[in-house]
Design an enzyme around this catalytic site. Sequence first.
Site, PDB file in Angstrom:
ATOM      1  N   TYR A   1      43.133  39.513  76.231  1.00 27.88           N
ATOM      2  CA  TYR A   1      44.369  39.317  76.995  1.00 27.88           C
ATOM      3  C   TYR A   1      44.025  39.551  78.456  1.00 27.88           C
ATOM      4  O   TYR A   1      43.941  40.685  78.914  1.00 27.88           O
ATOM      5  CB  TYR A   1      45.465  40.264  76.512  1.00 27.88           C
ATOM      6  CG  TYR A   1      46.741  40.197  77.322  1.00 27.88           C
ATOM      7  CD1 TYR A   1      47.304  38.977  77.652  1.00 27.88           C
ATOM      8  CD2 TYR A   1      47.375  41.349  77.766  1.00 27.88           C
ATOM      9  CE1 TYR A   1      48.473  38.911  78.405  1.00 27.88           C
ATOM     10  CE2 TYR A   1      48.536  41.298  78.512  1.00 27.88           C
ATOM     11  CZ  TYR A   1      49.075  40.069  78.831  1.00 27.88           C
ATOM     12  OH  TYR A   1      50.221  40.005  79.586  1.00 27.88           O
TER      13      TYR A   1
ATOM     14  N   ASP B   1      44.681  34.886  75.421  1.00 27.54           N
ATOM     15  CA  ASP B   1      45.508  34.505  76.572  1.00 27.54           C
ATOM     16  C   ASP B   1      44.682  34.704  77.829  1.00 27.54           C
ATOM     17  O   ASP B   1      44.526  35.826  78.292  1.00 27.54           O
ATOM     18  CB  ASP B   1      46.781  35.360  76.589  1.00 27.54           C
ATOM     19  CG  ASP B   1      47.706  35.015  77.733  1.00 27.54           C
ATOM     20  OD1 ASP B   1      47.323  34.190  78.582  1.00 27.54           O
ATOM     21  OD2 ASP B   1      48.814  35.579  77.784  1.00 27.54           O
TER      22      ASP B   1
ATOM     23  N   HIS C   1      54.717  32.101  73.901  1.00 31.98           N
ATOM     24  CA  HIS C   1      53.456  31.416  73.604  1.00 31.98           C
ATOM     25  C   HIS C   1      53.476  30.894  72.166  1.00 31.98           C
ATOM     26  O   HIS C   1      54.173  31.448  71.313  1.00 31.98           O
ATOM     27  CB  HIS C   1      52.266  32.369  73.699  1.00 31.98           C
ATOM     28  CG  HIS C   1      52.016  32.951  75.061  1.00 31.98           C
ATOM     29  ND1 HIS C   1      50.921  32.619  75.825  1.00 31.98           N
ATOM     30  CD2 HIS C   1      52.698  33.870  75.785  1.00 31.98           C
ATOM     31  CE1 HIS C   1      50.939  33.304  76.960  1.00 31.98           C
ATOM     32  NE2 HIS C   1      52.008  34.069  76.963  1.00 31.98           N
TER      33      HIS C   1
END
Length: 256
Positions: A105, A146, A247
């Site tokens: 992330y 991500d 998402h």
Amino acid sequence: MKIATWNVNSVRTRAALVADFLAREQPDLLLMQEIKCEAHQFPGDVFEAAGYRAAIVGQKSYNGVAVLSREAVDIRERALPGEAEGSASRYIEVELRDLIVGNLYLPNGNSGGDEGFRAKLDWMGKLHDHAAGLLDADRDFMLAGDYNVCPTDADYAKGALAATDALVRPESRAAFRALIWLGLTDALRALQPTETLYTFWDYQAGAWQRDRGLRIDHALVSPRVSERLESVVVAKGERDKVQPSDHVPVVVVIGG
DNA sequence: ATGGCACGGCAACCGTGA
């Protein structure tokens, strides 16, 4: 082997949606980001009922990553190598059947001014160094999650972001390209080079209804793994559910 | 039109996200 990555934006809020996704897709691994809780708050029982165990790097309120798996996995890292002690929970790395899988992330980089943006680039530099080390060791791997980077102008809808946004700034894109130039492959683009593909639609301003999305969730794979790619799909339907994450999952199938 | 919406913390809004 089927591996999915999904920024779930709170695993507790999304547990039922995630369990439903697991039942339908049956991935070997699900990499989750922004679980937004500590390990003791993680809804593991919901996923155990679906046949999955969890490896968790949690944090109160913010960030947090976890890997769900049907088989036992070896946990290799609980932070990105080189990250400061007590840093945010943004990385976990596991190994399954000789494949190393990093779940990341990446910092957004829009908060905290110049320092915040520099922290994003520093993090990308550490990811680059780690990837280089895995290549030097001749390992097969995937680094997915991500990335908070739209690699090109084709990767976001016109008007969805300002040109000065940390997700599209030249320095962010250069750092992403540096990963590619190591010899890594953007798995989705490898198989769908010219499609309009987004993995995120903001909750605000009817972004989903107007298809004002971003492609910021990526799976980068090492050279031999790139040759084993069978399919890479954006599970767009997850954005149309009741109380969805902003998402959607990216689902990668690797043969061999 | 630089705001809209959603999350957790914690008990009224606020920091953060992208």
